[in-house]
Design a protein around this motif. Structure first.
Motif, PDB file in Angstrom:
ATOM      1  N   GLY A   1       0.798  -1.219   0.000  1.00 15.76           N
ATOM      2  CA  GLY A   1       0.000   0.000   0.000  1.00 15.76           C
ATOM      3  C   GLY A   1       0.825   1.261   0.000  1.00 15.76           C
ATOM      4  N   ASP A   2       2.127   1.173   0.271  1.00 16.41           N
ATOM      5  CA  ASP A   2       2.978   2.350   0.245  1.00 16.41           C
ATOM      6  C   ASP A   2       3.113   2.885  -1.175  1.00 16.41           C
ATOM      7  N   ASP A   3       3.234   4.184  -1.291  1.00 15.77           N
ATOM      8  CA  ASP A   3       3.406   4.824  -2.597  1.00 15.77           C
ATOM      9  C   ASP A   3       4.826   4.523  -3.101  1.00 15.77           C
ATOM     10  N   ARG A   4       4.929   3.942  -4.300  1.00 16.68           N
ATOM     11  CA  ARG A   4       6.234   3.568  -4.829  1.00 16.68           C
ATOM     12  C   ARG A   4       7.071   4.775  -5.237  1.00 16.68           C
ATOM     13  N   ARG A   5       6.466   5.932  -5.298  1.00 21.29           N
ATOM     14  CA  ARG A   5       7.253   7.138  -5.599  1.00 21.29           C
ATOM     15  C   ARG A   5       8.251   7.437  -4.490  1.00 21.29           C
ATOM     16  N   TYR A   6       8.003   6.935  -3.271  1.00 21.32           N
ATOM     17  CA  TYR A   6       8.872   7.239  -2.142  1.00 21.32           C
ATOM     18  C   TYR A   6       9.822   6.079  -1.820  1.00 21.32           C
ATOM     19  N   VAL A   7       9.952   5.154  -2.737  1.00 19.32           N
ATOM     20  CA  VAL A   7      10.934   4.080  -2.555  1.00 19.32           C
ATOM     21  C   VAL A   7      12.333   4.644  -2.754  1.00 19.32           C
ATOM     22  N   HIS A   8      13.241   4.359  -1.824  1.00 16.57           N
ATOM     23  CA  HIS A   8      14.640   4.792  -1.938  1.00 16.57           C
ATOM     24  C   HIS A   8      15.410   3.656  -2.600  1.00 16.57           C
ATOM     25  N   TRP A   9      15.607   3.775  -3.921  1.00 15.81           N
ATOM     26  CA  TRP A   9      16.138   2.664  -4.702  1.00 15.81           C
ATOM     27  C   TRP A   9      17.601   2.350  -4.373  1.00 15.81           C
ATOM     28  N   ARG A  10      18.399   3.342  -4.074  1.00 16.06           N
ATOM     29  CA  ARG A  10      19.813   3.074  -3.780  1.00 16.06           C
ATOM     30  C   ARG A  10      19.946   2.213  -2.532  1.00 16.06           C
TER      31      ARG A  10
END
Length: 432
Positions: A249-258
């Motif tokens: 349910g978390d917004d994937r825009r705020y995923v910290h990919w590094r």
């Protein structure tokens, strides 16, 4: 003798019962008469009311004296009383001749300007135009201005002619001054009979309180641009706080990919909640917290000065008092509403109750300002401060006429003492 007293006591409830029954019958008869006569009385008053309304209090006295003198002269046979009665009743007949006639006016009340500051000059203009086809007869116009009454003598005005009258409006104190309605008056010189015609609606003149110009952002005591950061953690905001594992349910825009690539676990950002600066000004208008009326006027000027600068800075704001909430969408609207503030009696048990009831429907503030007179003590200020959370900054303004300006701290609450309006700008510079 001892046996007679109880007998009277036993008789008393019966007497009270009879008296109550009599009162009930009288009330029933009164209601029946009212229901039967009421409609006829209203119809009669509809036609007779305007006629009887032309008789002034002096006219009623003359009429009653004339009738009394006439009756007494007939009964006693005194020609002198009959002569007095004829004179009084004849005066009413002569006065009735002054009521006839009709004017066709177009009346305008102009106030220039409509808004002034205490002490500024304000002028009003009464313009009367004869819109009829005939030359008007001389008359008289009355114009209520505040608690006073201006009277103007109107000359004969030609068709389409115009007559102007100027008048000054007193502006020595903050107030909302109502000018009008303008009414024309027809009647005799003795004031026995009087017929009035209303020509205009009331017009309001706002006498604003004196205000002090403050430095930008000084009134709000706010130093941030985006808003104040709180301790509440949220998933969507501006101020970064930490990283946590991804949850459905978390917004994937705020995923910290590094970080996710380095740890092999999907990580998302967390933020500290920020909110836009919201200022609330609380001023009590209860007379028990002010030493004099002049002290209250100074408190209103302090509130108006703070509010005007906050609105210019573009900060959201609410201003509340014991009686109503001021409009804050513009400086003019806020100053207009401040003109209506008046001292009132006790409305709330304590200052804390007053603050809680007047602010419970407002947005959570980031800054709270409390304005009160010299009779409100530090304990009352602290009680109001306890209503707001730790994220809100509370500043108290204690108005004491003639006192030296000073800033004191009571258990972390800043209390600013203001003795005159010119103390406000320089004292705020010390607080920021």
């Amino acid at each position: 003798m001892t046996a007679a007293a109880p007998a009277r006591d036993l008789q008393q409830p019966r007497d009270l019962g009879l008296l109550g029954g009599l009162r009930h019958r009288i009330a029933v008869v009164a209601l029946t008469v009212r229901d039967a006569v009421g409609p006829w009385f209203r119809v009669a008053w509809r036609y007779l009311g305007p006629v009887l309304g032309t008789v002034s209090p002096v006219g009623w006295i003359v009429l009653l004296l004339g009738i009394a003198a006439m009756v007494a002269g007939r009964v006693l046979g005194w020609a002198e009383l009959t002569f007095v009665a004829a004179t009084l009743l004849g005066a009413l007949l002569v006065a009735a001749a002054f009521l006839f006639g009709r004017a066709s006016y177009d009346v305008t009340i102009g106030l220039n300007p409509r808004r002034v500051t205490v002490g500024d000059r304000a002028l009003g203009e009464l313009v009367v135009v004869n819109v009829g086809t005939r030359r008007s007869t001389p008359g008289r116009m009355e114009l209520p201005v505040g608690s006073g009454l201006a009277e103007f003598s109107l000359p004969a005005i030609e068709p389409r002619g115009r007559h102007d009258e100027l008048f000054a409006v007193p502006t020595n104190r903050r107030a909302v001054i109502t000018a009008g309605p303008a009414i024309s008056v027809r009647g005799d010189q003795l004031g026995l009979l009087r017929r009035v015609v209303r020509w205009t609606e009331p017009t309001e003149l706002f006498v604003h309180p004196v205000t002090a110009r403050l430095d930008p952002t000084a009134a709000g005591l706010v130093k941030d641009l985006e808003g104040q950061t709180t301790k509440t953690i949220t998933n969507n905001d501006l101020a970064f706080h930490a990283l946590r594992p991804y949850e459905p349910g978390d917004d994937r825009r705020y995923v910290h990919w590094r970080t996710s690539a380095r740890t092999g676990v999907l990580m998302v950002r967390q933020f500290e909640e920020t909110r836009r600066s919201q200022l609330t000004i609380i001023q009590t208008v209860q007379n028990s917290y002010y030493e004099t009326a002049e002290e209250f006027e100074l408190a209103v000027s302090v509130t108006a000065s703070l509010g005007a600068q906050v609105i210019r800075d573009g900060t959201q704001m609410s201003v509340v008092t014991d009686t109503h909430q001021l409009r804050t969408h513009s400086v003019t609207a806020m100053l207009d509403d401040s003109c209506r503030l008046e001292l009132v009696g006790r409305r709330y048990a304590t200052p804390r109750d007053f603050a809680r009831e007047t602010t419970k429907r407002l947005p959570p503030p980031s800054v709270v300002m409390i304005v009160a007179g010299s009779r409100m003590g530090p304990t009352d200020f602290r009680a109001i401060e306890s209503l707001f959370g730790q994220d809100a900054r509370v500043v108290a303004f204690r108005v004491e006429l003639g006192a030296q300006p000073r800033v004191s701290s009571v258990a972390g609450l800043q209390i600013i003492t203001i003795g005159e309006l010119t103390d406000l700008p320089k004292t705020l510079r010390r607080v920021i």
